[in-house]
Scaffold this active site. Structure first.
Site, short mmCIF file in Angstrom:
data_model
loop_
_atom_site.label_atom_id
_atom_site.label_comp_id
_atom_site.label_asym_id
_atom_site.label_seq_id
_atom_site.Cartn_x
_atom_site.Cartn_y
_atom_site.Cartn_z
N LYS A 3 0.97 -1.05 -0.12
CA LYS A 3 0.22 -0.14 0.06
C LYS A 3 1.00 1.20 0.34
O LYS A 3 1.36 1.78 1.13
CB LYS A 3 -0.86 -0.04 1.06
CG LYS A 3 -2.01 1.05 0.98
CD LYS A 3 -2.45 1.65 2.28
CE LYS A 3 -1.67 2.66 2.67
NZ LYS A 3 -1.42 4.13 2.05
N GLY A 50 -5.11 3.15 -1.32
CA GLY A 50 -6.17 3.85 -0.42
C GLY A 50 -5.30 4.38 0.94
O GLY A 50 -4.27 4.49 0.74
N GLY A 88 -4.51 0.90 5.24
CA GLY A 88 -3.27 0.38 6.02
C GLY A 88 -3.59 -0.54 7.32
O GLY A 88 -3.18 -1.28 7.63
N GLU A 112 10.00 1.98 10.16
CA GLU A 112 11.19 3.11 9.76
C GLU A 112 10.36 4.45 9.94
O GLU A 112 9.45 4.66 9.16
CB GLU A 112 11.33 3.08 8.26
CG GLU A 112 12.24 1.58 8.01
CD GLU A 112 13.61 1.49 8.70
OE1 GLU A 112 14.18 2.50 9.31
OE2 GLU A 112 14.16 0.36 8.49
N CYS A 140 13.68 11.82 5.96
CA CYS A 140 13.55 11.54 7.13
C CYS A 140 14.81 11.32 8.09
O CYS A 140 14.89 11.83 9.16
CB CYS A 140 13.09 9.96 7.43
SG CYS A 140 14.17 8.76 6.35
N GLU A 191 9.63 16.59 14.84
CA GLU A 191 10.21 16.60 13.45
C GLU A 191 9.23 17.61 12.77
O GLU A 191 8.00 17.58 12.50
CB GLU A 191 9.81 15.09 12.87
CG GLU A 191 10.27 15.08 11.65
CD GLU A 191 9.79 13.53 10.85
OE1 GLU A 191 8.91 13.21 11.10
OE2 GLU A 191 11.01 12.94 10.58
P1 NAD Z 1 2.45 8.96 7.18
O1 NAD Z 1 2.68 8.23 8.70
O2 NAD Z 1 1.07 9.91 7.27
O3 NAD Z 1 1.94 7.82 6.24
C1 NAD Z 1 2.68 6.74 5.90
C2 NAD Z 1 1.94 5.55 5.48
O4 NAD Z 1 1.54 4.99 6.43
C3 NAD Z 1 0.96 6.09 4.43
O5 NAD Z 1 0.99 5.08 3.37
C4 NAD Z 1 -0.32 6.30 5.14
O6 NAD Z 1 -1.46 5.86 4.16
C5 NAD Z 1 -0.22 4.99 6.05
N1 NAD Z 1 -1.22 5.36 7.23
C6 NAD Z 1 -1.24 6.57 7.88
N2 NAD Z 1 -2.24 6.20 9.12
C7 NAD Z 1 -2.10 5.02 8.98
C8 NAD Z 1 -2.85 4.10 9.96
N3 NAD Z 1 -3.51 4.60 10.81
N4 NAD Z 1 -2.60 2.67 9.76
C9 NAD Z 1 -1.99 2.21 8.88
N5 NAD Z 1 -1.37 2.99 8.01
C10 NAD Z 1 -1.45 4.35 8.01
O7 NAD Z 1 3.73 9.38 6.88
P2 NAD Z 1 3.95 10.41 5.72
O8 NAD Z 1 3.45 11.75 5.84
O9 NAD Z 1 3.50 9.73 4.33
O10 NAD Z 1 5.47 10.59 5.64
C11 NAD Z 1 6.34 11.31 6.30
C12 NAD Z 1 6.95 10.73 7.47
O11 NAD Z 1 7.67 9.46 7.28
C13 NAD Z 1 7.92 11.50 8.45
O12 NAD Z 1 7.75 11.55 9.96
C14 NAD Z 1 9.07 10.73 7.90
O13 NAD Z 1 10.17 11.00 9.26
C15 NAD Z 1 8.98 9.36 7.88
N6 NAD Z 1 9.66 8.84 7.18
C16 NAD Z 1 10.70 7.79 7.95
C17 NAD Z 1 11.52 7.22 7.18
C18 NAD Z 1 12.31 6.01 7.84
O14 NAD Z 1 12.86 5.21 6.93
N7 NAD Z 1 12.69 6.07 9.13
C19 NAD Z 1 11.70 7.28 5.71
C20 NAD Z 1 10.87 8.20 4.99
C21 NAD Z 1 9.87 8.84 5.93
#
Ligand code: NAD
Length: 435
Positions: free
Chosen positions: A133, A164, A170, A208, A242, A342
Site C-alpha cells: 500500500k 487507499g 493500512g 522506519e 527522514c 520533526e
Molecule cells: P504517514 O505516517 O502519514 O503515512 C505513511 C504511510 O502510512 C502512508 O501509506 C499512510 O497511508 C499510512 N498510514 C497512515 N495512517 C495509518 C494508520 N492509522 N494505519 C496504517 N497505515 C497508516 O507519513 P507520511 O506523511 O507519508 O511520511 C512522512 C513521515 O515518514 C515522516 O515522519 C518521516 O520521518 C517518515 N519517514 C521515515 C523514514 C524512515 O525510513 N525512517 C523514511 C521516510 C519517511
C-alpha cells in the site's frame, strides 16, 4: 474495509501462492529481481518526472536519487540473495532461514519508490508474497513498479498493489489475519498505530519512522565545510527527508561564524519550479505540509529562537504553490519545540553548546534516534563521538550514504533494519532441525 474489499491481500495470502513462491529456488527469484532491476533502469526518466511532479523534488535530483536509488538497491538485492547463507550448521542442528510469509508494506510519499523497493525487493528475494500500500499522496510510481513486475512475468498473486488511505487500507493490512509481517515506513504516530494493530495477530513488525537528527560540529572541525554540507543535508528534498540533520550543534563561541556560512549557503539554494533547471529546492508536497511547516516556524519565533533567514511568509515571487522559504534559527534551546519535533520542511535549528559532553547529551536528548552527523579535524575523535550517538546511522565528516549498510532507527525512530543483507533478514524466520 471488509475482507472482500481487500481482495489482493487475500490473493497474496492464498496458501498456494506463497507456498509456490517460497519454494522457488534462490536463483529463480534472483533472476526475477534482475528483470525488475532492468525494468526500473529502463524507466528512469518516467519515474523521475512522475516524482518531480507529485513530490516536487527538482528533476535532476529526482533522477539521481528518487529514480536512481531503486535501480541500485534492486540490483544489489539480486546479488545479496544469491550469496546469502540460508543454512548453517550449529552443533547437531541445521539452522535454516524460511520466508516469513505474506508481507504487508505501507510506505510514505517523500522518497516514494525508494521506500517501496527497500521493502518489496528483499521480501520477494526472501520468498515472501507481498501486499503493497503506497502513500495516497504519491502513489504513481507504485503503478510503474506493478507494470514492471507484470512485464517480468512474476507468478500471479506474488506481488499485489492496493491503494487507499492509511486508516482504511493500512489498518486493514495491519490487522488482516492472512498477513504475517508488516513493514512500515512513515510517521511515528502512524507507525505506533500499525504496531498496536499488528500485535493482535502477533505479526512481525518493521518500523522506519521519524527523526530529529543531530549534526555535531566539534570545535576542531573545518567549520565552513561542515556548516555548508549540513545546510545542504538539512534542506535536501526541501527538508522532507527522514534522516535530515535538522539540529546543527555548534560550539557557542563559533555560532556567529557558523550562522554566516549557513545563511550564505541557504541563499544559494534557489527555490522554484522542479522542472526549471536552476531550481535546487522545489515546493513541499502539499498544502497541509506547507501549513504545518509554517506553523512550526511561527512557533520557533514565539518560543524565542533567533530567526536568521527565511520565515513563515511565502517566498518572494512564489505565492502560488506549496513553497516554504529555507529557514534557519539560531540560539535554539534543546527544549524548544523546533528542537524536539520533526518538522519535515526546510527548517534548520542551530543549537549552541559549551562542551563536547554537553553536545553528546543534547544530540541524544530527543525521542528519536534515526541519523546523526559528527565533524572534527581529528578522525579518531569524530568516530569516538559518533559511537556515543544513539542513532541508527552516523555520517562521520560527511561520509556518504551507503545503500548496502543497515538503515533504521534507535528509540522511537523505529524497529528493525532495511537495506543490504540486513533488509533481507527482516523477512526471514529462523528454524532449527536437530539431528
Ligand atoms: P504517514 O505516517 O502519514 O503515512 C505513511 C504511510 O502510512 C502512508 O501509506 C499512510 O497511508 C499510512 N498510514 C497512515 N495512517 C495509518 C494508520 N492509522 N494505519 C496504517 N497505515 C497508516 O507519513 P507520511 O506523511 O507519508 O511520511 C512522512 C513521515 O515518514 C515522516 O515522519 C518521516 O520521518 C517518515 N519517514 C521515515 C523514514 C524512515 O525510513 N525512517 C523514511 C521516510 C519517511
Amino acid at each position: 474495509m471488509t475482507e472482500t474489499g481487500l481482495r489482493p491481500a487475500a490473493t497474496a495470502a492464498v496458501p498456494e501462492h506463497h507456498e509456490a513462491w517460497s519454494q522457488t529456488s534462490v536463483e529463480e527469484r534472483a533472476q526475477y529481481l534482475d528483470k525488475i532491476n532492468q525494468g526500473l533502469a529502463a524507466r528512469i526518466d518516467r519515474i523521475a518526472n512522475l516524482i518531480a511532479a507529485e513530490v516536487g523534488m527538482p528533476l535532476g535530483m529526482a533522477t539521481a536519487i528518487q529514480a536512481g536509488l531503486p535501480v541500485m538497491t534492486s540490483g544489489q538485492m539480486a546479488q545479496i540473495v544469491r550469496e546469502f547463507p540460508f543454512e548453517e550448521q550449529v552443533g547437531n542442528s541445521v539452522v535454516v532461514r524460511d520466508p516469513v510469509g505474506v508481507v504487508g508494506c505501507i510506505t510514505p510519499w517523500n522518497y516514494p519508490l525508494h521506500q517501496v523497493v527497500n521493502k518489496v525487493a528483499p521480501a520477494l528475494a526472501a520468498g515472501c508474497t507481498v501486499v503493497l500500500k503506497p502513500s495516497e499522496v504519491a502513489p504513481f510510481t507504485a503503478f510503474v513498479l506493478a507494470e514492471i513486475v507484470d512485464e517480468a512475468g512474476l507468478p500471479a498473486g506474488v506481488f499485489n498493489l492496493v491503494t487507499g488511505v492509511g486508516p482504511v487500507v493500512g489498518e486493514a493490512i495491519a490487522t488482516h489475519p492472512g498477513i504475517d509481517a508488516v513493514s512500515f515506513t512513515g510517521s511515528t504516530r502512524a507507525g505506533k498505530r500499525v504496531a498496536e494493530l499488528a500485535a493482535r495477530t502477533v505479526k512481525r513488525v518493521t518500523l522506519e519512522m521519524g527523526g530529529k537528527s543531530p549534526n555535531v560540529i566539534l570545535d576542531d572541525a573545518d567549520l565552513e565545510k561542515a556548516v555548508r554540507s549540513g545546510v545542504n543535508n538539512a534542506f535536501l528534498n526541501s527538508g522532507q527527508t527522514c534522516t535530515a540533520l535538522t539540529r546543527m550543534l555548534v560550539p557557542r563561541d563559533k555560532q556567529d561564524e557558523a550562522i554566516g556560512f549557513a545563511v550564505d549557503q541557504a541563499a544559494k539554494l534557489t527555490l522554484g519550479d522542479p522542472f526549471d533547471e536552476s531550481s535546487r529546492l522545489g515546493p513541499l508536497v502539499s498544502d497541509v505540509q506547507r501549513d504545518r511547516v509554517r506553523g512550526y516556524i511561527r512557533k520557533g519565533v514565539e518560543e524565542g529562537a533567533r530567526l536568521v533567514t527565511g520565515g513563515a511568509d511565502a517566498p518572494a515571487g512564489l505565492d502560488r504553490g506549496y513553497y516554504v522559504q529555507p529557514t534557519i534559527f539560531a540560539d535554539v534551546r534543546p527544549d524548544m519545540t523546533i528542537a524536539q519535533e520533526e518538522i519535515f520542511g526546510p527548517v534548520l535549528s542551530i543549537i549552541p553548546y559549551d562542551t563536547e559532553d554537553e553536545a553528546v547529551r543534547i544530540a541524544n536528548d530527543t525521542m528519536y534516534g534515526l541519523a546523526g552527523g559528527v565533524w572534527s579535524g581529528d578522525a579518531a575523535r569524530a568516530e569516538r563521538v559518533a559511537r556515543q550517538l544513539r542513532t541508527g546511522q552516523v555520517e562521520v565528516n560527511g561520509g556518504r550514504f551507503n545503500p548496502m549498510a543497515p538503515f533504521g532507527g534507535f528509540k522511537q525512530s523505529g524497529v528493525g533494519r532495511e537495506l543490504g543483507r540486513y533488509g533481507l533478514e527482516e523477512f526471514l524466520e529462523t528454524k532449527s532441525l536437530q539431528r
